[in-house]
Design an enzyme around this catalytic site. Structure first.
Site, PDB file in Angstrom:
ATOM      1  N   GLU A   1       0.819  -1.213   0.000  1.00  0.00           N
ATOM      2  CA  GLU A   1       0.000   0.000   0.000  1.00  0.00           C
ATOM      3  C   GLU A   1       0.851   1.260   0.000  1.00  0.00           C
ATOM      4  OE1 GLU A   1      -3.479  -1.812   2.913  1.00  0.00           O
ATOM      5  OE2 GLU A   1      -2.378  -0.033   3.514  1.00  0.00           O
TER       6      GLU A   1
ATOM      7  N   CYS B   1       4.822  -7.652   7.757  1.00  0.00           N
ATOM      8  CA  CYS B   1       5.739  -7.243   8.821  1.00  0.00           C
ATOM      9  C   CYS B   1       5.864  -8.387   9.816  1.00  0.00           C
ATOM     10  CB  CYS B   1       5.217  -5.992   9.528  1.00  0.00           C
ATOM     11  SG  CYS B   1       6.336  -5.396  10.819  1.00  0.00           S
TER      12      CYS B   1
ATOM     13  N   CYS C   1       2.847  -6.363  16.114  1.00  0.00           N
ATOM     14  CA  CYS C   1       2.086  -5.519  17.042  1.00  0.00           C
ATOM     15  C   CYS C   1       0.612  -5.933  16.884  1.00  0.00           C
ATOM     16  CB  CYS C   1       2.262  -4.047  16.699  1.00  0.00           C
ATOM     17  SG  CYS C   1       4.006  -3.568  16.564  1.00  0.00           S
TER      18      CYS C   1
ATOM     19  N   CYS D   1      -2.216  -4.051  14.781  1.00  0.00           N
ATOM     20  CA  CYS D   1      -1.868  -3.544  13.452  1.00  0.00           C
ATOM     21  C   CYS D   1      -2.302  -4.520  12.361  1.00  0.00           C
ATOM     22  CB  CYS D   1      -0.362  -3.324  13.410  1.00  0.00           C
ATOM     23  SG  CYS D   1       0.265  -3.047  11.761  1.00  0.00           S
TER      24      CYS D   1
ATOM     25  N   GLY E   1       5.114  -2.383   7.042  1.00  0.00           N
ATOM     26  CA  GLY E   1       6.455  -2.837   7.400  1.00  0.00           C
ATOM     27  C   GLY E   1       7.200  -1.861   8.297  1.00  0.00           C
ATOM     28  N   GLU E   2       8.299  -2.346   8.846  1.00  0.00           N
ATOM     29  CA  GLU E   2       9.160  -1.547   9.727  1.00  0.00           C
ATOM     30  C   GLU E   2      10.401  -1.143   8.909  1.00  0.00           C
ATOM     31  OE1 GLU E   2       9.650  -0.126  12.830  1.00  0.00           O
ATOM     32  OE2 GLU E   2      11.665   0.247  12.073  1.00  0.00           O
TER      33      GLU E   2
ATOM     34  N   SER F   1       9.775   6.458  10.082  1.00  0.00           N
ATOM     35  CA  SER F   1       9.077   6.056  11.295  1.00  0.00           C
ATOM     36  C   SER F   1       9.584   4.691  11.747  1.00  0.00           C
ATOM     37  CB  SER F   1       7.588   5.985  10.959  1.00  0.00           C
ATOM     38  OG  SER F   1       6.900   5.271  11.926  1.00  0.00           O
TER      39      SER F   1
ATOM     40  N   SER G   1       7.302   5.327  17.245  1.00  0.00           N
ATOM     41  CA  SER G   1       5.992   4.908  17.745  1.00  0.00           C
ATOM     42  C   SER G   1       6.141   4.371  19.159  1.00  0.00           C
ATOM     43  CB  SER G   1       5.423   3.811  16.840  1.00  0.00           C
ATOM     44  OG  SER G   1       5.232   4.323  15.552  1.00  0.00           O
ATOM     45  N   LEU G   2       5.576   5.065  20.134  1.00  0.00           N
ATOM     46  CA  LEU G   2       5.675   4.618  21.536  1.00  0.00           C
ATOM     47  C   LEU G   2       4.499   3.704  21.894  1.00  0.00           C
ATOM     48  CD1 LEU G   2       6.853   7.679  23.653  1.00  0.00           C
ATOM     49  CD2 LEU G   2       8.140   5.642  23.019  1.00  0.00           C
TER      50      LEU G   2
ATOM     51  N   ASN H   1      -7.790   3.163  14.482  1.00  0.00           N
ATOM     52  CA  ASN H   1      -8.702   2.812  13.393  1.00  0.00           C
ATOM     53  C   ASN H   1      -9.142   1.377  13.581  1.00  0.00           C
ATOM     54  OD1 ASN H   1      -9.351   4.551  11.170  1.00  0.00           O
ATOM     55  ND2 ASN H   1      -7.151   4.770  10.865  1.00  0.00           N
TER      56      ASN H   1
ATOM     57  N   CYS I   1      -3.360   1.104   8.272  1.00  0.00           N
ATOM     58  CA  CYS I   1      -2.291   0.621   7.411  1.00  0.00           C
ATOM     59  C   CYS I   1      -2.374  -0.906   7.301  1.00  0.00           C
ATOM     60  CB  CYS I   1      -0.971   1.047   8.010  1.00  0.00           C
ATOM     61  SG  CYS I   1       0.405   0.304   7.194  1.00  0.00           S
TER      62      CYS I   1
HETATM   63  S1  SF4 Z   1       3.914  -2.446  10.515  1.00  0.00           S
HETATM   64 FE1  SF4 Z   1       4.617  -1.282  12.323  1.00  0.00          FE
HETATM   65  S2  SF4 Z   1       2.867  -1.342  13.756  1.00  0.00           S
HETATM   66 FE2  SF4 Z   1       2.514  -2.921  12.182  1.00  0.00          FE
HETATM   67  S3  SF4 Z   1       3.322  -4.836  13.096  1.00  0.00           S
HETATM   68 FE3  SF4 Z   1       4.941  -3.899  11.876  1.00  0.00          FE
HETATM   69  S4  SF4 Z   1       6.111  -2.632  13.320  1.00  0.00           S
HETATM   70 FE4  SF4 Z   1       4.150  -3.111  14.296  1.00  0.00          FE
END
Ligand code: SF4
Length: 394
Positions: free
Chosen positions: A93, A115, A119, A122, A171-172, A207, A230-231, A311, A354
């Site tokens: 995306e 990812c 989390c 997500c 993704g991270e 990010s 991101s905390l 969301n 996302c």
């Molecule tokens: S995309 Fe970001 S928020 Fe989603 S699982 Fe991966 S690290 Fe976590």
């Protein structure tokens, strides 16, 4: 082959293979200047001889196909699902967000298909990790939007080019570090030298959920890009659940890396915090977050906090707290001298979370979301650890 992954030598070798007679450095510069303008189709490189253009069309991967597209906010938000080549026919995306008043066009891009960091709130994490994106696959997300803007998007005062890029999609980014760094260099390189798209480093935001070694690598680039961390939780106990990578990089280490980043780059840092009702958005959470941030930055400028209402998605039933509670949370931070902004969710009508557009696509095309079940169990486990909200039986 993807043209963005070819360095000067690689491009010169390709031209040699084509039997190109002009000085390779001259042709290499011509081609890279086109790439720097976001033109990756050989047919559109109009100052090259026709034979060479045809050879480049043969050699270069075509621009990714748009599999799905949706708009919201009267055309100000446009989300696309792009087909990636390679094994498995992946899709990622990207989102274009227009801010006509400030003449900005921001593209939010993905760095991984899926990812691995899991989390639980997500939608991207629920799809599991499928593969890393290459440099070209990251940059094509920008060139697709660039082309769209150049053609005109029918929004008054919209810029005709991309002005900002945020690495906040699927993704991270720091778990796909080298392509992310190479992409940052391309975005901020000088177009006249064929080195990049010419964006100011200040208009690029990376990010992360807090991969400390990656933050230190970014710091070493010496580019004043904005870092958004991101905390999502005010302490390690809750963060271990909401952002499992916290177990490897706990808050004390993360805040130390953030402090060092600010000191080295003189850039203000942003903290992102998703507000989730009954999980991390109570008054006590706000006070603890304020203490954490004030304690983490006793001397330097205090980071800005972006508060993002959750969301809800079909797979993640958690939701944002009521508006009054969101405002109260922001007020606690402001009261402690921490600048905080309540973000409006762009595109709530178009699968704004996302990874949600991908999730819909995957399920409707017979694929699965392999991490969804595990995430659902973790959601329940986390909710069970939180104090029972008022009015609900413990
Ligand atoms: S995309 Fe970001 S928020 Fe989603 S699982 Fe991966 S690290 Fe976590």
């Amino acid at each position: 082959m993807d043209p963005y992954t070819l360095d000067r030598d690689g491009l010169a070798a390709l031209l040699e293979r084509f039997g190109e007679r002009a000085a390779p450095s001259y042709r290499v510069r011509q081609i890279r200047r086109w790439l720097a303008r976001g033109v990756d189709d050989g047919a559109e490189m109009t100052d090259l001889p026709a034979t060479l253009r045809a050879q480049l069309v043969e050699a270069f991967d075509p621009s990714p196909r748009v599999l799905r597209e949706s708009t919201a906010d009267a055309g100000l938000t446009r989300k696309v699902l792009l087909e990636c080549g390679g094994p498995g026919g992946e899709a990622v995306e990207s989102v274009l967000m227009l801010y006509p008043r400030s003449r900005r066009a921001t593209v939010c891009i993905s760095t991984q298909a899926g990812c691995a960091l899991g989390c639980p709130f997500c939608a991207t994490g629920q799809a599991g990790f499928r593969r890393q994106l290459g440099l070209g696959e990251i940059l094509h997300q920008v060139t697709v939007m660039q082309r769209l803007l150049a053609r005109g998007v029918g929004v008054t005062d919209a810029p005709d080019h991309v002005t900002n890029v945020v690495f906040m999609g699927m993704g991270e980014p720091l778990a796909n570090l080298e392509p992310t760094i190479a992409a940052v260099r391309w975005l901020t390189g000088r177009p006249e030298e064929g080195e990049g798209f010419g964006l100011s480093a200040r208009s690029v935001t990376v990010s992360t959920v807090g991969l400390v070694p990656g933050i230190r690598r970014l710091q070493g680039l010496g580019l004043p890009i904005t870092l958004a961390v991101s905390l999502h939780a005010p302490n390690d106990a809750l963060r271990d659940d909401l952002v499992p990578v916290n177990r490897q990089h706990p808050l004390a280490d993360l805040l130390a890396a953030c402090r060092d980043y600010v000191a080295a780059t003189s850039r203000r840092l942003t903290f992102e915090y998703v507000l989730i009702e009954d999980i991390n958005a109570g008054g006590d959470d706000a006070r603890k977050l304020a203490e954490l941030i004030r304690g983490g930055f006793p001397d330097g400028p205090v980071p800005h906090v972006n508060l993002i209402p959750m969301n809800a998605t079909p797979a993640v039933p958690w939701r944002a707290p009521p508006t009054a509670a969101q405002r109260a949370f922001a007020a606690v931070l402001e009261g402690a001298g921490i600048p905080a902004t309540l973000r409006r969710n762009r595109g709530t009508a178009i699968d704004a979370a996302c990874g949600q557009l991908y999730a819909d696509y995957a399920l409707s095309s017979g694929r699965t979301l392999p991490a969804a079940e595990g995430a659902a169990q973790r959601l329940e486990a986390v909710a069970a650890t939180r104090p029972a909200p008022l009015g609900r039986k413990p």
